[in-house]
Design an enzyme around this catalytic site. Structure first.
Site, mmCIF file in Angstrom:
data_model
loop_
_atom_site.group_PDB
_atom_site.id
_atom_site.type_symbol
_atom_site.label_atom_id
_atom_site.label_comp_id
_atom_site.label_asym_id
_atom_site.label_seq_id
_atom_site.Cartn_x
_atom_site.Cartn_y
_atom_site.Cartn_z
ATOM 1 N N HIS A 132 0.756 -1.362 -0.061
ATOM 2 C CA HIS A 132 0.040 0.184 0.082
ATOM 3 C C HIS A 132 0.835 1.380 0.040
ATOM 4 C CE1 HIS A 132 -3.737 2.107 1.331
ATOM 5 N NE2 HIS A 132 -2.877 3.077 1.810
ATOM 6 N N GLU A 133 1.995 1.370 0.880
ATOM 7 C CA GLU A 133 2.762 2.451 0.905
ATOM 8 C C GLU A 133 3.671 2.729 -0.184
ATOM 9 O OE1 GLU A 133 1.753 4.565 3.045
ATOM 10 O OE2 GLU A 133 0.348 3.082 4.268
#
Length: 163
Positions: A132-133
């Site tokens: 996600h990051e």
């Protein structure tokens, strides 16, 4: 340390591909402090630099009582056969949670403020966090990865909420 406001979808910085950190400057030290301060709130698992308006490759995390950061993260390994399809949300898309397929395991490598190698790896929530990051740092938001029916529902919900 400074608690920073979270940028929300529609802000062009979230679609910006972040630049590698070439030199560890006082500004980069401040960025890391700000990332750690801002992620240190209940319900916050991770925070990428562009979510607080900075276009450097850095993110912080706050999962299972563990806080940390990584600079210049690169995903070096993903499970190829095992996936997870749990609900995912994002601080930059407040209040929306949709099933998002991610690899079950992920491993990223980067550096810390001393230029020392950092390895961040794990399964389930840790793998989701890493993917996600790093997506954020590549200018992507999790809704970009949703299956068509969920993406359509998410866009409709965002429109109805004025996000």
């Amino acid at each position: 340390m400074t608690y920073r406001d979270i940028r929300v979808i529609g802000d062009p910085v979230l679609r910006t591909v972040c630049s590698p950190i070439e030199e560890i400057t006082p500004g980069i030290h401040q960025l890391v402090e700000d990332l750690l301060e801002t992620v240190n709130e209940d319900g916050r698992a991770g925070l990428a630099a562009n979510q607080i308006g900075q276009t450097y490759r850095a993110f912080s995390w706050n999962i299972e009582g563990k806080r940390g950061y990584i600079l210049n993260p690169v995903i070096v390994e993903l499970s190829e056969e095992e996936y997870q399809d749990g609900e995912e949300g994002c601080l930059s898309v407040p209040g929306l949670w949709y099933p998002c397929e991610r690899a079950w395991y992920a491993k990223a490598e980067g550096i810390d403020l001393n230029g020392e190698k950092v390895v961040l790896e794990g399964e389930e929530i840790w793998a989701r966090l890493i993917q996600h990051e790093v997506d954020h740092l590549d200018g992507h938001i999790y809704i970009d990865r949703l299956q068509r029916k969920y993406r359509k529902a998410a866009l409709k919900e965002m429109s109805e909420r004025g996000i």
